[in-house]
Design a protein around this motif. Structure first.
Motif, PDB file in Angstrom:
ATOM      1  N   TYR A 453      47.636  32.267  36.236  1.00 57.87           N
ATOM      2  CA  TYR A 453      48.839  32.307  35.743  1.00 57.87           C
ATOM      3  C   TYR A 453      49.657  32.774  36.369  1.00 57.87           C
ATOM      4  CZ  TYR A 453      45.499  29.899  32.848  1.00 57.87           C
ATOM      5  OH  TYR A 453      45.139  29.720  31.362  1.00 57.87           O
ATOM      6  N   GLY A 454      50.812  33.372  36.003  1.00 56.19           N
ATOM      7  CA  GLY A 454      51.823  34.038  36.944  1.00 56.19           C
ATOM      8  C   GLY A 454      51.897  33.490  37.667  1.00 56.19           C
ATOM      9  N   ASN A 455      53.287  34.146  38.796  1.00 54.94           N
ATOM     10  CA  ASN A 455      53.763  33.899  40.005  1.00 54.94           C
ATOM     11  C   ASN A 455      54.318  35.551  40.389  1.00 54.94           C
ATOM     12  OD1 ASN A 455      55.500  33.309  42.242  1.00 54.94           O
ATOM     13  ND2 ASN A 455      56.648  31.570  41.307  1.00 54.94           N
ATOM     14  N   PHE A 456      53.270  36.209  41.327  1.00 52.96           N
ATOM     15  CA  PHE A 456      54.003  37.554  42.078  1.00 52.96           C
ATOM     16  C   PHE A 456      54.102  37.717  43.344  1.00 52.96           C
ATOM     17  CE2 PHE A 456      51.453  37.876  38.061  1.00 52.96           C
ATOM     18  CZ  PHE A 456      52.365  38.829  37.160  1.00 52.96           C
ATOM     19  N   GLU A 457      55.048  37.913  43.880  1.00 52.82           N
ATOM     20  CA  GLU A 457      55.823  38.882  44.629  1.00 52.82           C
ATOM     21  C   GLU A 457      54.387  39.213  46.003  1.00 52.82           C
ATOM     22  OE1 GLU A 457      57.038  38.061  48.361  1.00 52.82           O
ATOM     23  OE2 GLU A 457      58.371  37.870  46.733  1.00 52.82           O
ATOM     24  N   TYR A 458      54.168  39.897  45.088  1.00 53.83           N
ATOM     25  CA  TYR A 458      52.787  40.902  45.845  1.00 53.83           C
ATOM     26  C   TYR A 458      50.927  40.300  44.645  1.00 53.83           C
ATOM     27  CZ  TYR A 458      55.850  43.423  48.659  1.00 53.83           C
ATOM     28  OH  TYR A 458      56.656  43.141  48.869  1.00 53.83           O
ATOM     29  N   ALA A 459      49.975  40.325  44.910  1.00 56.66           N
ATOM     30  CA  ALA A 459      48.817  40.420  44.845  1.00 56.66           C
ATOM     31  C   ALA A 459      48.476  41.118  43.495  1.00 56.66           C
ATOM     32  CB  ALA A 459      47.688  39.810  45.349  1.00 56.66           C
ATOM     33  N   PRO A 460      48.323  40.704  42.313  1.00 57.64           N
ATOM     34  CA  PRO A 460      48.174  41.591  41.211  1.00 57.64           C
ATOM     35  C   PRO A 460      46.211  42.666  41.883  1.00 57.64           C
ATOM     36  CG  PRO A 460      48.345  39.847  40.565  1.00 57.64           C
ATOM     37  CD  PRO A 460      48.284  39.664  41.961  1.00 57.64           C
ATOM     38  N   PRO A 461      45.893  43.530  41.915  1.00 55.80           N
ATOM     39  CA  PRO A 461      44.450  43.928  42.356  1.00 55.80           C
ATOM     40  C   PRO A 461      43.463  43.224  41.567  1.00 55.80           C
ATOM     41  CG  PRO A 461      46.389  46.054  41.305  1.00 55.80           C
ATOM     42  CD  PRO A 461      46.571  45.029  41.063  1.00 55.80           C
ATOM     43  N   SER A 462      42.524  43.316  41.755  1.00 56.39           N
ATOM     44  CA  SER A 462      41.513  42.280  41.536  1.00 56.39           C
ATOM     45  C   SER A 462      41.390  42.194  40.021  1.00 56.39           C
ATOM     46  CB  SER A 462      40.262  42.714  42.496  1.00 56.39           C
ATOM     47  OG  SER A 462      39.070  41.922  41.166  1.00 56.39           O
ATOM     48  N   GLY A 463      41.192  41.577  39.575  1.00 53.59           N
ATOM     49  CA  GLY A 463      40.914  41.422  37.665  1.00 53.59           C
ATOM     50  C   GLY A 463      42.032  42.609  36.783  1.00 53.59           C
ATOM     51  N   TYR A 464      43.323  42.206  37.804  1.00 53.39           N
ATOM     52  CA  TYR A 464      44.105  42.815  36.827  1.00 53.39           C
ATOM     53  C   TYR A 464      45.484  41.236  35.880  1.00 53.39           C
ATOM     54  CZ  TYR A 464      44.087  47.509  37.305  1.00 53.39           C
ATOM     55  OH  TYR A 464      43.019  49.311  37.537  1.00 53.39           O
ATOM     56  N   TYR A 465      45.569  41.019  35.247  1.00 55.73           N
ATOM     57  CA  TYR A 465      46.108  39.742  34.732  1.00 55.73           C
ATOM     58  C   TYR A 465      47.722  39.796  34.135  1.00 55.73           C
ATOM     59  CZ  TYR A 465      41.057  38.274  33.718  1.00 55.73           C
ATOM     60  OH  TYR A 465      39.742  37.600  34.355  1.00 55.73           O
ATOM     61  N   ALA A 466      48.356  38.531  34.342  1.00 53.49           N
ATOM     62  CA  ALA A 466      49.766  38.751  34.006  1.00 53.49           C
ATOM     63  C   ALA A 466      49.702  39.200  32.208  1.00 53.49           C
ATOM     64  CB  ALA A 466      50.277  37.018  33.831  1.00 53.49           C
ATOM     65  N   LEU A 467      51.186  39.429  31.861  1.00 56.85           N
ATOM     66  CA  LEU A 467      50.998  39.503  30.498  1.00 56.85           C
ATOM     67  C   LEU A 467      51.448  38.064  29.680  1.00 56.85           C
ATOM     68  CD1 LEU A 467      52.481  43.178  30.268  1.00 56.85           C
ATOM     69  CD2 LEU A 467      50.611  42.431  29.020  1.00 56.85           C
ATOM     70  N   CYS A 468      49.915  37.282  29.786  1.00 56.29           N
ATOM     71  CA  CYS A 468      50.627  36.537  28.786  1.00 56.29           C
ATOM     72  C   CYS A 468      49.162  36.260  27.572  1.00 56.29           C
ATOM     73  CB  CYS A 468      50.856  34.613  29.722  1.00 56.29           C
ATOM     74  SG  CYS A 468      49.182  34.979  30.712  1.00 56.29           S
ATOM     75  N   THR A 469      50.057  34.471  26.899  1.00 48.12           N
ATOM     76  CA  THR A 469      49.173  34.799  25.696  1.00 48.12           C
ATOM     77  C   THR A 469      47.062  34.283  26.097  1.00 48.12           C
ATOM     78  OG1 THR A 469      50.404  32.550  25.191  1.00 48.12           O
ATOM     79  CG2 THR A 469      50.391  35.048  23.888  1.00 48.12           C
ATOM     80  N   LYS A 470      47.564  33.381  27.069  1.00 49.46           N
ATOM     81  CA  LYS A 470      46.755  32.645  28.049  1.00 49.46           C
ATOM     82  C   LYS A 470      45.277  34.184  28.124  1.00 49.46           C
ATOM     83  CE  LYS A 470      47.241  28.431  28.012  1.00 49.46           C
ATOM     84  NZ  LYS A 470      45.993  27.147  27.563  1.00 49.46           N
ATOM     85  N   ARG A 471      45.898  34.707  28.933  1.00 51.05           N
ATOM     86  CA  ARG A 471      45.293  36.132  29.000  1.00 51.05           C
ATOM     87  C   ARG A 471      44.240  37.006  27.491  1.00 51.05           C
ATOM     88  NH1 ARG A 471      42.800  34.684  33.436  1.00 51.05           N
ATOM     89  NH2 ARG A 471      43.206  34.442  35.476  1.00 51.05           N
ATOM     90  N   LEU A 472      45.168  36.774  27.174  1.00 46.46           N
ATOM     91  CA  LEU A 472      44.991  37.920  25.570  1.00 46.46           C
ATOM     92  C   LEU A 472      44.328  36.962  25.466  1.00 46.46           C
ATOM     93  CD1 LEU A 472      48.552  38.948  24.626  1.00 46.46           C
ATOM     94  CD2 LEU A 472      47.557  40.355  25.404  1.00 46.46           C
ATOM     95  N   ALA A 473      44.086  35.905  24.922  1.00 50.89           N
ATOM     96  CA  ALA A 473      43.351  35.453  24.406  1.00 50.89           C
ATOM     97  C   ALA A 473      41.337  35.399  25.390  1.00 50.89           C
ATOM     98  CB  ALA A 473      43.302  33.577  24.228  1.00 50.89           C
TER      99      ALA A 473
END
Length: 473
Positions: A453-473
């Motif tokens: 999920y998400g669209n970022f300029e830089y890759a999130p560190p491994s195992g880190y998630y976007a703040l969205c309800t799919k990831r909260l679930a």
């Protein structure tokens, strides 16, 4: 603080909405097409709405959802009034013939609302002529309810333009909608209830259904009916445009001042964090409450709409102001701390950049993270929060490179929700920028997800998630 619950598990049908369209008042953003002659007494509007700025901001105006407008004396519309009530209104030749206003107000910028306005003015019982449904429940409490029997509205009138997101006016303020819309239905010659558009999931939450698959049955769109899914990014009135009609009627709408970056994956089935127009003191918000500007004063602050107690989370913030970030603080905060508090005096976690970039960690002192130059215009700050490891940490990145090392979070901050926060700590220079929680308002050159999920300029560190309800679930 209201924490959103739409999204995640518990869906009976598994229907997903992939896209929404972001409307920004200052851009003069809307979509429109000209009606052909149709049934002016009967129609249904259904849409999912997530509010940005509330009514009255940034101008002292209502926020239009859909409009059939000629001038102030000849208009039919469905909109949020200046006090955030929901209203249907019709005036012809200066005389009001329909005025329906809820007692309830709608001021939660963290949540998606499902709205249905079902009209049939031929009904003999006045209360059946215009019906509102919000999140699957019929509204029954109104401050005003008056609808003339057999009223011919300006909807489906071939002398009127249908406008989504504003009122059609050649000059002056257009009462723009501010926020996000998804799965927008306009149905001609049918008064449909909420069961055609949504259902209750296994957790008791009202969720969308696929077109024609609701308990109410199949949909008949009629002469002027259209369905907007916002799957495309073009700016023309065709099947490749943002206003593409997927009802089967091919009644495509023309976008006005809408860009490809306004098509987002922040939807009712995956709700992304934004900045809050409620948990805010003095910060000017725009672009669906992702952009911020602290130029109106000092000691201003705003928090995000999603709080976390555990997990690993990543977001970005692009500094767009020419002054860079010499007086700004970006990080996380506990919800009970006033957003006007200084960075060193609150139970929060903040970064402050001047000639060096450091970290306030519930302490009057600042831990240096990087002795090189501070954050300048167009730099992108990445914020990575780890609440899962035995040692809770936060790390900051400048344009993809870590600044110093991950820092242990002061234990006094933990034990409650942490929310994203931006503070202007009263310095000389104001801070202007854009948060990207995975739903960016600025163009992304590389395009990185959190793995899904998400669209970022830089890759999130491994195992880190976007703040969205799919990831909260």
């Amino acid at each position: 603080m209201v924490f959103p619950v739409v999204g995640g598990d518990g869906k009976p049908t598994g229907y997903e909405i992939d896209n929404s369209l972001r409307f920004n008042t200052a851009d003069d953003a809307f979509m429109q097409r000209t009606f052909t002659a149709g049934t002016r007494t009967k129609f249904t509007i259904s849409c999912w709405i997530k509010r940005g700025n509330l009514s009255g901001k940034p101008n002292d105006d209502p926020h239009r959802i859909i409009d059939a407008f000629k001038d102030a004396n000849n208009v039919s519309n469905f909109f949020f009034e200046t006090d955030d009530t929901l209203r249907f209104f019709h005036k012809s030749a200066g005389t009001t013939y329909a005025n329906v206003v809820t007692n309830r107000v709608f001021r939660d910028p963290s949540a998606w609302y499902h709205l249905v306005c079902a009209v049939d003015t031929t009904q003999s019982t006045e209360s059946n002529r215009i019906k509102f449904y919000v999140n699957g429940v019929q509204e029954t409490s109104f401050s005003t309810y008056s609808v003339l029997e057999n009223l011919a509205t300006f909807f489906n009138d071939n002398t009127r333009i249908c406008t989504v997101g504003a009122k059609d006016s050649s000059s002056g303020e257009k009462d723009h909608f501010d926020g996000y819309m998804a799965d927008f239905y306009y149905v001609d010659n049918q008064q449909y209830d909420q069961t055609y558009f949504g259902e209750t999931d296994d957790n008791g939450v009202w969720i969308p259904v696929e077109k024609g698959k609701g308990a109410g049955g199949n949909l008949t769109f009629g002469t002027n009916g259209f369905f907007l899914e916002f799957q495309q990014t073009g700016t023309s009135a065709n099947s490749s445009g943002m206003g593409a009609d997927t009802s089967g009627n091919d009644l495509h709408l023309t976008p006005n001042n809408l860009a490809s970056t306004d098509v987002t994956e922040d939807t009712p089935t995956n709700n992304f964090c934004t900045l809050s127009s409620v948990d805010n003191d003095g910060v000017v918000l725009s672009e669906g409450n992702c952009n911020f500007d602290t130029s109106s004063g000092n000691n201003e602050g705003v928090r995000g709409t999603i709080g976390v107690q555990n997990g690993k989370w990543y977001y970005e913030c692009k500094i767009t102001g020419s002054a860079g970030m010499s007086a700004g603080n970006i990080g996380y905060s506990r919800p009970e701390v006033p957003v006007t508090s200084g960075p060193a005096s609150v139970l929060g976690l903040f970064a402050n950049g001047s000639s060096t970039f450091g970290l306030y960690n519930n302490s009057s002192g600042k831990t240096s993270l990087d002795a090189s130059a501070g954050i300048g215009q167009n730099d992108i700050i990445g914020v990575a929060l780890d609440l899962d490891s035995s040692t809770k940490t936060i790390a900051y990145y400048r344009n993809g490179s870590i600044m110093g090392s991950a820092q242990t979070i002061n234990a006094s901050i933990l034990g409650d929700f942490l929310l994203p926060v931006m503070l202007d700590d009263g310095g000389v220079n104001d801070v202007v920028g854009s948060f990207n929680f995975g739903n960016p308002t600025f163009s992304i050159s590389s395009g990185n997800t959190d793995g899904k999920y998400g669209n970022f300029e830089y890759a999130p560190p491994s195992g880190y998630y976007a703040l969205c309800t799919k990831r909260l679930a």
